[in-house]
Write a protein that holds these residues in place. Structure first.
Motif, mmCIF file in Angstrom:
data_model
loop_
_atom_site.group_PDB
_atom_site.id
_atom_site.type_symbol
_atom_site.label_atom_id
_atom_site.label_comp_id
_atom_site.label_asym_id
_atom_site.label_seq_id
_atom_site.Cartn_x
_atom_site.Cartn_y
_atom_site.Cartn_z
ATOM 1 N N SER A 134 0.848 -1.193 0.000
ATOM 2 C CA SER A 134 0.000 0.000 0.000
ATOM 3 C C SER A 134 0.880 1.240 0.000
ATOM 4 C CB SER A 134 -0.925 0.021 1.229
ATOM 5 O OG SER A 134 -0.173 0.057 2.433
ATOM 6 N N ILE A 135 0.388 2.294 -0.591
ATOM 7 C CA ILE A 135 1.180 3.532 -0.693
ATOM 8 C C ILE A 135 0.270 4.754 -0.670
ATOM 9 C CG2 ILE A 135 1.178 3.437 -3.223
ATOM 10 C CD1 ILE A 135 3.983 4.721 -3.154
ATOM 11 N N SER A 136 0.736 5.784 0.019
ATOM 12 C CA SER A 136 0.075 7.091 0.023
ATOM 13 C C SER A 136 0.907 8.035 -0.829
ATOM 14 C CB SER A 136 -0.028 7.646 1.449
ATOM 15 O OG SER A 136 -0.725 6.782 2.304
ATOM 16 N N LEU A 137 0.300 8.630 -1.846
ATOM 17 C CA LEU A 137 0.978 9.630 -2.674
ATOM 18 C C LEU A 137 0.486 11.004 -2.257
ATOM 19 C CD1 LEU A 137 1.637 9.604 -6.474
ATOM 20 C CD2 LEU A 137 0.635 11.611 -5.404
ATOM 21 N N VAL A 138 1.412 11.911 -1.992
ATOM 22 C CA VAL A 138 1.066 13.265 -1.560
ATOM 23 C C VAL A 138 1.416 14.262 -2.657
ATOM 24 C CG1 VAL A 138 1.521 15.088 0.124
ATOM 25 C CG2 VAL A 138 1.394 12.692 0.875
ATOM 26 N N PHE A 139 0.410 15.030 -3.065
ATOM 27 C CA PHE A 139 0.577 16.110 -4.035
ATOM 28 C C PHE A 139 0.340 17.451 -3.335
ATOM 29 C CE2 PHE A 139 -0.879 13.598 -8.016
ATOM 30 C CZ PHE A 139 0.383 13.599 -8.568
ATOM 31 N N PRO A 140 1.333 18.310 -3.134
ATOM 32 C CA PRO A 140 1.052 19.689 -2.727
ATOM 33 C C PRO A 140 0.594 20.463 -3.957
ATOM 34 C CG PRO A 140 3.407 19.379 -3.008
ATOM 35 C CD PRO A 140 2.775 18.034 -3.256
ATOM 36 N N ALA A 141 -0.371 21.348 -3.797
ATOM 37 C CA ALA A 141 -0.889 22.069 -4.962
ATOM 38 C C ALA A 141 -1.253 23.504 -4.578
ATOM 39 C CB ALA A 141 -2.124 21.355 -5.513
ATOM 40 N N LEU B 49 -4.487 24.206 -13.920
ATOM 41 C CA LEU B 49 -4.164 23.755 -15.276
ATOM 42 C C LEU B 49 -3.486 22.386 -15.296
ATOM 43 C CD1 LEU B 49 -2.819 27.121 -16.770
ATOM 44 C CD2 LEU B 49 -5.123 26.159 -16.960
ATOM 45 N N ASN B 50 -3.025 21.923 -14.145
ATOM 46 C CA ASN B 50 -2.271 20.665 -14.091
ATOM 47 C C ASN B 50 -2.885 19.586 -13.204
ATOM 48 O OD1 ASN B 50 0.026 21.626 -15.689
ATOM 49 N ND2 ASN B 50 0.566 22.884 -13.927
ATOM 50 N N ILE B 51 -3.661 19.971 -12.215
ATOM 51 C CA ILE B 51 -4.006 19.042 -11.142
ATOM 52 C C ILE B 51 -4.840 17.852 -11.607
ATOM 53 C CG2 ILE B 51 -6.101 20.243 -10.347
ATOM 54 C CD1 ILE B 51 -3.339 18.571 -8.204
ATOM 55 N N GLU B 52 -5.767 18.052 -12.519
ATOM 56 C CA GLU B 52 -6.600 16.921 -12.953
ATOM 57 C C GLU B 52 -5.754 15.880 -13.679
ATOM 58 O OE1 GLU B 52 -10.874 15.914 -15.060
ATOM 59 O OE2 GLU B 52 -10.235 17.991 -14.824
ATOM 60 N N LYS B 53 -4.863 16.329 -14.552
ATOM 61 C CA LYS B 53 -4.001 15.395 -15.270
ATOM 62 C C LYS B 53 -3.044 14.690 -14.308
ATOM 63 C CE LYS B 53 -0.884 15.000 -19.243
ATOM 64 N NZ LYS B 53 -0.218 15.721 -20.364
ATOM 65 N N GLU C 237 -11.867 23.243 -6.367
ATOM 66 C CA GLU C 237 -13.083 22.770 -7.040
ATOM 67 C C GLU C 237 -12.802 21.496 -7.840
ATOM 68 O OE1 GLU C 237 -15.698 24.327 -10.828
ATOM 69 O OE2 GLU C 237 -15.071 25.823 -9.330
ATOM 70 N N ILE C 238 -11.693 21.476 -8.546
ATOM 71 C CA ILE C 238 -11.343 20.306 -9.373
ATOM 72 C C ILE C 238 -11.048 19.093 -8.495
ATOM 73 C CG2 ILE C 238 -9.625 19.382 -10.982
ATOM 74 C CD1 ILE C 238 -9.306 22.311 -12.029
ATOM 75 N N VAL C 239 -10.280 19.309 -7.427
ATOM 76 C CA VAL C 239 -9.932 18.200 -6.527
ATOM 77 C C VAL C 239 -11.178 17.621 -5.874
ATOM 78 C CG1 VAL C 239 -8.663 17.549 -4.453
ATOM 79 C CG2 VAL C 239 -7.621 19.106 -6.107
ATOM 80 N N ASN C 240 -12.068 18.473 -5.420
ATOM 81 C CA ASN C 240 -13.304 17.994 -4.788
ATOM 82 C C ASN C 240 -14.153 17.189 -5.766
ATOM 83 O OD1 ASN C 240 -12.688 19.127 -2.315
ATOM 84 N ND2 ASN C 240 -13.838 21.014 -2.702
ATOM 85 N N ARG C 241 -14.218 17.644 -7.004
ATOM 86 C CA ARG C 241 -15.004 16.923 -8.015
ATOM 87 C C ARG C 241 -14.425 15.533 -8.262
ATOM 88 N NH1 ARG C 241 -13.753 16.739 -13.230
ATOM 89 N NH2 ARG C 241 -12.648 18.742 -13.255
ATOM 90 N N LEU C 242 -13.118 15.444 -8.371
ATOM 91 C CA LEU C 242 -12.479 14.151 -8.610
ATOM 92 C C LEU C 242 -12.623 13.221 -7.408
ATOM 93 C CD1 LEU C 242 -9.232 15.354 -10.422
ATOM 94 C CD2 LEU C 242 -11.257 14.325 -11.462
#
Length: 255
Positions: free
Chosen positions: A15-22, A27-31, A62-67
């Motif tokens: 198992s792995i947790s990936l952390v993205f600071p944003a 323009l990039n987060i969804e991809k 908004e994008i993160v919440n939608r995903l």
């Protein structure tokens, strides 16, 4: 005769947790999230993608919440205001719960497929860190990075080629042991310095680096650089005190 070190290659992680600071990464987060899900499906039985929205003023939240609504493996963490790169990384680490923790930036400057090169070594080491084999940044950023690495090596004794490379894989026990204080760009330095003091083993591997195509970089701003210098000298003091306490404890236990 010299024997070349060989990795203990593993097919998948438990198992792995990936952390993205944003921060302002609409323009990039969804991809980035989509790519993370695709790649981690290949390399882990269970995973979570933790996105820390550090007070973005654009549509990142908004994008993160939608995903997250459509995929429970996407875990949003929101800072009401911008607290800094280190604070975002720290919030992601605190939220993570799996056996291994990986972090990288959400600006698409790294190839997530290359996490496989880190996984190859994680059975041999506590931490596997990437270094940019060929850094795809403007010359002034390369010079800043070189000068910073030399300063940190001199003050803290961290012998790492690319301290701030945002492509690092850790065993869970690292974050069960150390506590981070850095709120800004010093977080990578603190991570490696504290890990070294606690005796965690580390391996460096080369990774690819690509130019940022969308959005704006904020790491080279004068405010960020000035804050990093202040944090560096504060950290030097904390590490000296921590080392002194460790030595005292050893003497006490030995007696």
């Amino acid at each position: 005769m010299y024997k070349k070190e060989m990795p203990q290659i593993t097919g998948r992680l438990s198992s792995i947790s990936l952390v993205f600071p944003a921060y302002n990464e609409e323009l990039n987060i969804e991809k980035s999230i989509s790519e993370a899900i695709r790649v981690l499906t290949q390399y882990a039985d269970k995973f979570e993608v933790i996105v820390v929205n550090d007070g973005s003023a654009d549509k990142t939240a908004e994008i993160v919440n939608r995903l997250a609504e459509t995929d429970g493996r996407v875990i949003p963490v929101h800072h009401e205001k911008n607290r800094g790169y280190g604070a975002a990384i720290g919030s992601g680490f605190k939220k993570s719960c799996y056996d291994f923790v990986f972090f990288t930036d959400s600006d698409l400057q790294f190839n997530l497929e290359e996490i496989s090169e880190l996984i190859k070594w994680i059975n041999n080491y506590d931490i596997v860190v990437g270094y940019r084999a060929k850094r795809a940044d403007p010359m002034h950023r390369k010079l800043n990075a070189w000068a910073w690495n030399q300063l940190v090596r001199a003050l803290l004794g961290i012998k790492v080629r690319d301290i701030d490379c945002a492509f690092k894989l850790f065993r869970r026990k690292v974050f069960d042991t150390i506590t981070l204080n850095s709120l800004g760009a010093m977080v990578n330095t603190e991570l490696l310095a504290m890990s070294a003091q606690h005796g965690f083993t580390m391996k460096e591997v080369p990774v690819s680096h690509y130019p940022r195509e969308k959005g704006q970089q904020t790491g080279a701003s004068l405010r960020v650089i000035a804050k990093a210098f202040v944090e560096l000298y504060k950290m030097r003091g904390r590490l000296k005190r921590h080392f002194a306490v460790q030595q005292t404890d050893k003497v006490t236990q030995g007696g």
